[in-house]
Design an enzyme around this catalytic site. Structure first.
Site, PDB file in Angstrom:
ATOM      1  N   LYS A  71       0.846  -1.207   0.000  1.00 55.67           N
ATOM      2  CA  LYS A  71       0.000   0.000   0.000  1.00 55.67           C
ATOM      3  C   LYS A  71       0.866   1.236   0.000  1.00 55.67           C
ATOM      4  O   LYS A  71       1.877   1.294   0.719  1.00 55.67           O
ATOM      5  CB  LYS A  71      -0.879  -0.004   1.253  1.00 55.67           C
ATOM      6  CG  LYS A  71      -1.598   1.307   1.518  1.00 55.67           C
ATOM      7  CD  LYS A  71      -1.458   1.811   2.956  1.00 55.67           C
ATOM      8  CE  LYS A  71      -0.097   2.261   3.345  1.00 55.67           C
ATOM      9  NZ  LYS A  71      -0.008   2.998   4.618  1.00 55.67           N
ATOM     10  N   ASP A  89      -6.058   0.402   8.016  1.00 56.73           N
ATOM     11  CA  ASP A  89      -5.753   0.251   6.589  1.00 56.73           C
ATOM     12  C   ASP A  89      -6.332  -1.029   5.980  1.00 56.73           C
ATOM     13  O   ASP A  89      -6.277  -1.211   4.760  1.00 56.73           O
ATOM     14  CB  ASP A  89      -4.228   0.207   6.372  1.00 56.73           C
ATOM     15  CG  ASP A  89      -3.607   1.598   6.314  1.00 56.73           C
ATOM     16  OD1 ASP A  89      -4.362   2.591   6.260  1.00 56.73           O
ATOM     17  OD2 ASP A  89      -2.368   1.674   6.311  1.00 56.73           O
TER      18      ASP A  89
HETATM   19  C1  SUD Z   1      -0.577   5.920   8.728  1.00 56.21           C
HETATM   20  C2  SUD Z   1      -1.303   4.891   7.893  1.00 56.21           C
HETATM   21  C3  SUD Z   1      -1.737   5.545   6.568  1.00 56.21           C
HETATM   22  O1  SUD Z   1      -2.303   4.610   5.677  1.00 56.21           O
HETATM   23  O2  SUD Z   1      -0.552   3.768   7.522  1.00 56.21           O
HETATM   24  P1  SUD Z   1       0.930   3.200   7.909  1.00 56.21           P
HETATM   25  O3  SUD Z   1       1.922   4.302   7.829  1.00 56.21           O
HETATM   26  O4  SUD Z   1       0.815   2.638   9.283  1.00 56.21           O
HETATM   27  O5  SUD Z   1       1.193   2.145   6.865  1.00 56.21           O
HETATM   28  C4  SUD Z   1      -2.598   4.419   8.635  1.00 56.21           C
HETATM   29  O6  SUD Z   1      -3.396   5.507   9.029  1.00 56.21           O
HETATM   30  C5  SUD Z   1      -2.311   3.547   9.831  1.00 56.21           C
HETATM   31  O7  SUD Z   1      -3.128   2.452   9.696  1.00 56.21           O
HETATM   32  P2  SUD Z   1      -2.862   1.093  10.515  1.00 56.21           P
HETATM   33  O8  SUD Z   1      -1.392   0.841  10.601  1.00 56.21           O
HETATM   34  O9  SUD Z   1      -3.745   0.042   9.910  1.00 56.21           O
HETATM   35  O10 SUD Z   1      -3.375   1.540  11.920  1.00 56.21           O
HETATM   36  P3  SUD Z   1      -3.959   0.709  13.158  1.00 56.21           P
HETATM   37  O11 SUD Z   1      -3.222  -0.569  13.285  1.00 56.21           O
HETATM   38  O12 SUD Z   1      -5.440   0.700  13.100  1.00 56.21           O
HETATM   39  O13 SUD Z   1      -3.541   1.689  14.333  1.00 56.21           O
HETATM   40  C6  SUD Z   1      -2.263   1.775  14.892  1.00 56.21           C
HETATM   41  C7  SUD Z   1      -2.207   3.031  15.739  1.00 56.21           C
HETATM   42  O14 SUD Z   1      -2.071   4.175  14.873  1.00 56.21           O
HETATM   43  C8  SUD Z   1      -2.824   5.272  15.370  1.00 56.21           C
HETATM   44  N1  SUD Z   1      -3.814   5.683  14.363  1.00 56.21           N
HETATM   45  C9  SUD Z   1      -4.127   4.878  13.311  1.00 56.21           C
HETATM   46  C10 SUD Z   1      -5.013   5.311  12.343  1.00 56.21           C
HETATM   47  C11 SUD Z   1      -5.612   6.596  12.503  1.00 56.21           C
HETATM   48  N2  SUD Z   1      -6.473   7.064  11.598  1.00 56.21           N
HETATM   49  N3  SUD Z   1      -5.288   7.370  13.559  1.00 56.21           N
HETATM   50  C12 SUD Z   1      -4.382   6.939  14.488  1.00 56.21           C
HETATM   51  O15 SUD Z   1      -4.086   7.673  15.434  1.00 56.21           O
HETATM   52  C13 SUD Z   1      -3.463   4.818  16.673  1.00 56.21           C
HETATM   53  O16 SUD Z   1      -2.602   5.223  17.725  1.00 56.21           O
HETATM   54  C14 SUD Z   1      -3.448   3.311  16.557  1.00 56.21           C
HETATM   55  O17 SUD Z   1      -3.378   2.702  17.815  1.00 56.21           O
HETATM   56  N1  ADP Z   2       1.873  -9.898   8.859  1.00 57.09           N
HETATM   57  C1  ADP Z   2       2.448  -8.817   9.344  1.00 57.09           C
HETATM   58  N2  ADP Z   2       3.287  -8.076   8.598  1.00 57.09           N
HETATM   59  C2  ADP Z   2       3.848  -6.949   9.094  1.00 57.09           C
HETATM   60  N3  ADP Z   2       3.659  -6.486  10.329  1.00 57.09           N
HETATM   61  C3  ADP Z   2       2.837  -7.168  11.125  1.00 57.09           C
HETATM   62  C4  ADP Z   2       2.208  -8.359  10.665  1.00 57.09           C
HETATM   63  N4  ADP Z   2       1.455  -8.791  11.664  1.00 57.09           N
HETATM   64  C5  ADP Z   2       1.624  -7.948  12.701  1.00 57.09           C
HETATM   65  N5  ADP Z   2       2.446  -6.968  12.381  1.00 57.09           N
HETATM   66  C6  ADP Z   2       2.833  -5.833  13.282  1.00 57.09           C
HETATM   67  O1  ADP Z   2       2.234  -4.657  12.752  1.00 57.09           O
HETATM   68  C7  ADP Z   2       3.071  -3.515  12.964  1.00 57.09           C
HETATM   69  C8  ADP Z   2       2.984  -2.606  11.734  1.00 57.09           C
HETATM   70  O2  ADP Z   2       3.577  -3.258  10.669  1.00 57.09           O
HETATM   71  P1  ADP Z   2       3.306  -2.893   9.115  1.00 57.09           P
HETATM   72  O3  ADP Z   2       1.908  -3.207   8.746  1.00 57.09           O
HETATM   73  O4  ADP Z   2       4.383  -3.545   8.329  1.00 57.09           O
HETATM   74  O5  ADP Z   2       3.629  -1.351   9.127  1.00 57.09           O
HETATM   75  P2  ADP Z   2       2.915   0.002   8.736  1.00 57.09           P
HETATM   76  O6  ADP Z   2       1.708   0.089   9.626  1.00 57.09           O
HETATM   77  O7  ADP Z   2       3.931   1.072   9.009  1.00 57.09           O
HETATM   78  O8  ADP Z   2       2.593  -0.051   7.314  1.00 57.09           O
HETATM   79  C9  ADP Z   2       4.460  -4.052  13.249  1.00 57.09           C
HETATM   80  O9  ADP Z   2       4.845  -3.577  14.509  1.00 57.09           O
HETATM   81  C10 ADP Z   2       4.333  -5.565  13.242  1.00 57.09           C
HETATM   82  O10 ADP Z   2       4.945  -6.165  14.347  1.00 57.09           O
END
Ligand code: SUD
Ligand code: ADP
Length: 272
Positions: free
Chosen positions: A10, A130
């Site tokens: 993504k 996400d």
């Molecule tokens: C920033 C983004 C952009 O696409 O992606 P990544 O950089 O992680 O890939 C997303 O908002 C991340 O989504 P995702 O990684 O699925 O988040 P989650 O597991 O639901 O949440 C992890 C933590 O991120 C914070 N969180 C997440 C989403 C959101 N809209 N607001 C938040 O504040 C919260 O503290 C939550 O406890």
């Molecule tokens: N299958 C998986 N692949 C990647 N990360 C995972 C998975 N399952 C659990 N996690 C946990 O999710 C967290 C976020 O990982 P990832 O999805 O790769 O990152 P991001 O949210 O930055 O895109 C990590 O701390 C990891 O330990």
């Protein structure tokens, strides 16, 4: 039965943080897009669900019960168990939604083999913000915490893309926590190219200025030297993406980055 799915990486072509919510999450507006490369999941029917990990980044997934693949399996009722092998090709905590993409791939596997429950969107959202976008893994707009998915006019399918990660894990929680409260406003534009061109990623300011993550600054600088038509941080980082008009330009850029920073992770592909 043997099943196979790619968990497409993504990227966020644009992402504006709008507001901090009572529940600690943040309201955002984002344009999700997906690269035609990622983790690979294979599965066969078994008495019980099981997850085995291999591949370049498998070692970083220490606790198998924490794995989003296992959590996605638990969220979806089926007549058989699935023994899944996850080839972890995407860096972890890298802004590529790797875990969410893996969960999305499990949803597609189960959808094609058995069908999904009517409330699958809510089940996906409970696994991570996400995850709903990653089930279809085609360009879409994400609102609310990112789980409210809206269709978008997509004129960027096939665009050549280079992903580069300088090897620093970024915590999503920490990155949201460092947001200074400035509402970057609604995303402007209609088509994916217009939205990507006219908006930014709030996390780029957070990573480069608030958190001062030098490797991200350097990645963006090196990518800008390759003359992409767009380059930006993805999600909360630290992976950055660059988009090119021609495949040859992308491949030259990939070579350039490899020469300058051979230890960095990179992958070349196309938007799907
Ligand atoms: C920033 C983004 C952009 O696409 O992606 P990544 O950089 O992680 O890939 C997303 O908002 C991340 O989504 P995702 O990684 O699925 O988040 P989650 O597991 O639901 O949440 C992890 C933590 O991120 C914070 N969180 C997440 C989403 C959101 N809209 N607001 C938040 O504040 C919260 O503290 C939550 O406890
Ligand atoms: N299958 C998986 N692949 C990647 N990360 C995972 C998975 N399952 C659990 N996690 C946990 O999710 C967290 C976020 O990982 P990832 O999805 O790769 O990152 P991001 O949210 O930055 O895109 C990590 O701390 C990891 O330990």
């Amino acid at each position: 039965m043997r099943l196979r799915e790619t968990a497409f990486a993504k990227i966020n072509l644009a992402l504006h943080i709008r507001a901090r919510r009572e529940d600690g999450y943040h309201d955002i507006e984002t344009l999700f897009a997906f690269v035609d490369k990622g983790d690979v999941l294979t599965a066969r029917t078994a008495e019980q669900d099981a997850v085995t990990t291999l591949g370049a980044f498998a070692r970083e997934l220490d606790n198998p019960f924490d794995n989003l693949v296992a959590k996605a399996l638990s969220a979806l009722p089926r007549p058989d168990g699935l023994a899944v092998t996850l080839e972890k090709n995407l860096p972890v905590a890298a802004g590529l939604g790797g875990g969410s993409a893996d969960a999305g791939a499990i949803f597609r596997m189960v959808r094609d083999a058995y069908g999904l429950p009517d409330d699958w969107r809510a089940r996906a959202a409970r696994l991570g913000a996400d995850v709903p976008a990653c089930v279809d893994s085609s360009s879409s707009l994400g609102k609310g915490t990112g789980t409210q998915i809206e269709p978008v006019e997509d004129d960027m399918v096939g665009t050549a893309v280079l992903l580069v990660n300088p090897g620093v894990p970024m915590s999503t929680v920490k990155a949201y926590g460092a947001w200074d409260g400035t509402d970057d406003g609604p995303l402007i534009g209609k088509s994916t190219s217009e939205i990507a061109g006219r908006n930014g990623n709030s996390f780029e300011r957070i990573a480069t200025e608030r958190l001062g993550v030098e490797p991200v600054v350097e990645t963006l600088r090196l990518l800008s030297e390759t003359k992409p038509f767009l380059h930006r941080l993805s999600g909360s980082g630290a992976t950055c993406f660059a988009l090119y008009r021609k495949i040859g330009e992308r491949d030259e850029a990939a070579d350039f980055i490899k020469r300058r920073r051979p230890e960095w992770w990179q992958i070349s592909g196309a938007l799907r």
